[in-house]
Design a protein around this motif. Structure first.
Motif, mmCIF file in Angstrom:
data_model
loop_
_atom_site.group_PDB
_atom_site.id
_atom_site.type_symbol
_atom_site.label_atom_id
_atom_site.label_comp_id
_atom_site.label_asym_id
_atom_site.label_seq_id
_atom_site.Cartn_x
_atom_site.Cartn_y
_atom_site.Cartn_z
ATOM 1 N N SER A 30 0.854 -1.191 0.000
ATOM 2 C CA SER A 30 0.000 0.000 0.000
ATOM 3 C C SER A 30 0.888 1.239 0.000
ATOM 4 O O SER A 30 1.915 1.276 0.669
ATOM 5 C CB SER A 30 -0.891 0.039 1.248
ATOM 6 O OG SER A 30 -1.841 -0.980 1.241
ATOM 7 N N GLU A 31 0.477 2.232 -0.767
ATOM 8 C CA GLU A 31 1.239 3.471 -0.815
ATOM 9 C C GLU A 31 0.618 4.494 0.120
ATOM 10 O O GLU A 31 -0.606 4.594 0.232
ATOM 11 C CB GLU A 31 1.291 4.007 -2.245
ATOM 12 C CG GLU A 31 2.098 3.105 -3.161
ATOM 13 C CD GLU A 31 2.265 3.682 -4.545
ATOM 14 O OE1 GLU A 31 1.502 4.592 -4.939
ATOM 15 O OE2 GLU A 31 3.175 3.219 -5.244
ATOM 16 N N LEU A 32 1.474 5.242 0.788
ATOM 17 C CA LEU A 32 1.042 6.275 1.719
ATOM 18 C C LEU A 32 1.682 7.595 1.323
ATOM 19 O O LEU A 32 2.774 7.623 0.773
ATOM 20 C CB LEU A 32 1.466 5.919 3.144
ATOM 21 C CG LEU A 32 0.939 4.583 3.672
ATOM 22 C CD1 LEU A 32 1.683 4.194 4.937
ATOM 23 C CD2 LEU A 32 -0.538 4.658 3.927
ATOM 24 N N VAL A 33 1.000 8.678 1.627
ATOM 25 C CA VAL A 33 1.529 10.020 1.397
ATOM 26 C C VAL A 33 1.952 10.574 2.745
ATOM 27 O O VAL A 33 1.194 10.528 3.706
ATOM 28 C CB VAL A 33 0.461 10.934 0.754
ATOM 29 C CG1 VAL A 33 0.984 12.346 0.599
ATOM 30 C CG2 VAL A 33 0.001 10.369 -0.580
ATOM 31 N N LEU A 34 3.169 11.088 2.828
ATOM 32 C CA LEU A 34 3.693 11.691 4.044
ATOM 33 C C LEU A 34 3.651 13.204 3.881
ATOM 34 O O LEU A 34 4.218 13.749 2.940
ATOM 35 C CB LEU A 34 5.126 11.217 4.286
ATOM 36 C CG LEU A 34 5.835 11.744 5.519
ATOM 37 C CD1 LEU A 34 5.136 11.275 6.785
ATOM 38 C CD2 LEU A 34 7.280 11.280 5.523
ATOM 39 N N ALA A 47 -4.351 8.142 -2.720
ATOM 40 C CA ALA A 47 -5.608 7.927 -3.421
ATOM 41 C C ALA A 47 -5.354 7.232 -4.752
ATOM 42 O O ALA A 47 -4.457 7.614 -5.498
ATOM 43 C CB ALA A 47 -6.294 9.263 -3.655
ATOM 44 N N ASP A 48 -6.125 6.229 -5.006
ATOM 45 C CA ASP A 48 -6.107 5.562 -6.294
ATOM 46 C C ASP A 48 -6.966 6.417 -7.217
ATOM 47 O O ASP A 48 -8.146 6.609 -6.968
ATOM 48 C CB ASP A 48 -6.676 4.149 -6.139
ATOM 49 C CG ASP A 48 -6.804 3.408 -7.441
ATOM 50 O OD1 ASP A 48 -6.333 3.919 -8.474
ATOM 51 O OD2 ASP A 48 -7.377 2.308 -7.432
ATOM 52 N N PHE A 49 -6.377 6.947 -8.308
ATOM 53 C CA PHE A 49 -7.110 7.872 -9.170
ATOM 54 C C PHE A 49 -8.407 7.270 -9.678
ATOM 55 O O PHE A 49 -9.458 7.903 -9.643
ATOM 56 C CB PHE A 49 -6.253 8.314 -10.353
ATOM 57 C CG PHE A 49 -7.005 9.192 -11.305
ATOM 58 C CD1 PHE A 49 -7.267 10.514 -10.987
ATOM 59 C CD2 PHE A 49 -7.503 8.690 -12.501
ATOM 60 C CE1 PHE A 49 -7.995 11.319 -11.849
ATOM 61 C CE2 PHE A 49 -8.225 9.488 -13.364
ATOM 62 C CZ PHE A 49 -8.474 10.813 -13.040
ATOM 63 N N ALA A 50 -8.360 6.028 -10.143
ATOM 64 C CA ALA A 50 -9.570 5.406 -10.678
ATOM 65 C C ALA A 50 -10.644 5.303 -9.602
ATOM 66 O O ALA A 50 -11.823 5.586 -9.848
ATOM 67 C CB ALA A 50 -9.246 4.025 -11.240
ATOM 68 N N GLU A 51 -10.239 4.915 -8.410
ATOM 69 C CA GLU A 51 -11.206 4.758 -7.316
ATOM 70 C C GLU A 51 -11.761 6.111 -6.867
ATOM 71 O O GLU A 51 -12.951 6.272 -6.657
ATOM 72 C CB GLU A 51 -10.536 4.047 -6.140
ATOM 73 C CG GLU A 51 -11.481 3.592 -5.072
ATOM 74 C CD GLU A 51 -12.450 2.512 -5.529
ATOM 75 O OE1 GLU A 51 -13.592 2.528 -5.060
ATOM 76 O OE2 GLU A 51 -12.072 1.671 -6.357
ATOM 77 N N SER A 52 -10.877 7.103 -6.743
ATOM 78 C CA SER A 52 -11.325 8.393 -6.226
ATOM 79 C C SER A 52 -12.141 9.186 -7.239
ATOM 80 O O SER A 52 -12.898 10.070 -6.861
ATOM 81 C CB SER A 52 -10.125 9.228 -5.772
ATOM 82 O OG SER A 52 -9.301 9.543 -6.870
ATOM 83 N N SER A 53 -11.999 8.887 -8.535
ATOM 84 C CA SER A 53 -12.755 9.627 -9.545
ATOM 85 C C SER A 53 -13.969 8.862 -10.041
ATOM 86 O O SER A 53 -14.664 9.338 -10.931
ATOM 87 C CB SER A 53 -11.842 9.988 -10.712
ATOM 88 O OG SER A 53 -11.358 8.817 -11.340
ATOM 89 N N ARG A 54 -14.235 7.705 -9.462
ATOM 90 C CA ARG A 54 -15.375 6.898 -9.903
ATOM 91 C C ARG A 54 -16.654 7.722 -9.856
ATOM 92 O O ARG A 54 -16.983 8.329 -8.859
ATOM 93 C CB ARG A 54 -15.530 5.675 -9.011
ATOM 94 C CG ARG A 54 -16.715 4.807 -9.418
ATOM 95 C CD ARG A 54 -16.848 3.622 -8.536
ATOM 96 N NE ARG A 54 -15.722 2.740 -8.780
ATOM 97 C CZ ARG A 54 -15.448 1.663 -8.075
ATOM 98 N NH1 ARG A 54 -16.210 1.338 -7.071
ATOM 99 N NH2 ARG A 54 -14.415 0.919 -8.354
ATOM 100 N N GLY A 55 -17.346 7.755 -10.972
ATOM 101 C CA GLY A 55 -18.615 8.463 -11.062
ATOM 102 C C GLY A 55 -18.483 9.941 -11.367
ATOM 103 O O GLY A 55 -19.427 10.565 -11.842
#
Length: 80
Positions: A30-34, A47-55
């Protein structure tokens, strides 16, 4: 659960306690942002771009995938 004490290893690594990994559904890789905020550090899951932009793009592409193919064809036509 809002606080945990972790120890920095000689390699600069920390271990995120299991309870927090489960809470945030973090798994190996898993990737994390510090983020640095003054004298504090904040870790958040990347954030996974595909997941966060769904819809969110449905208005642009339409409710089905046919709009995507049309938009790609139009863009490619402009390259010629």
């Amino acid at each position: 659960m809002n606080r945990a004490i972790v120890r920095l290893s000689s390699k600069g690594q920390i271990v995120i306690p299991q309870a927090y990994r489960k809470l945030l559904n973090l798994t190996e890789g898993s990737e994390l942002v510090l983020i640095s905020r003054g004298d504090s550090l904040v870790l958040i899951p990347a954030a996974d771009f595909a997941e966060s932009s769904r819809g969110r793009l449905a208005e642009l592409w339409g409710s089905d995938a046919s709009g995507v193919d049309q938009a790609i064809a139009k863009e490619r036509a402009g390259w010629r």
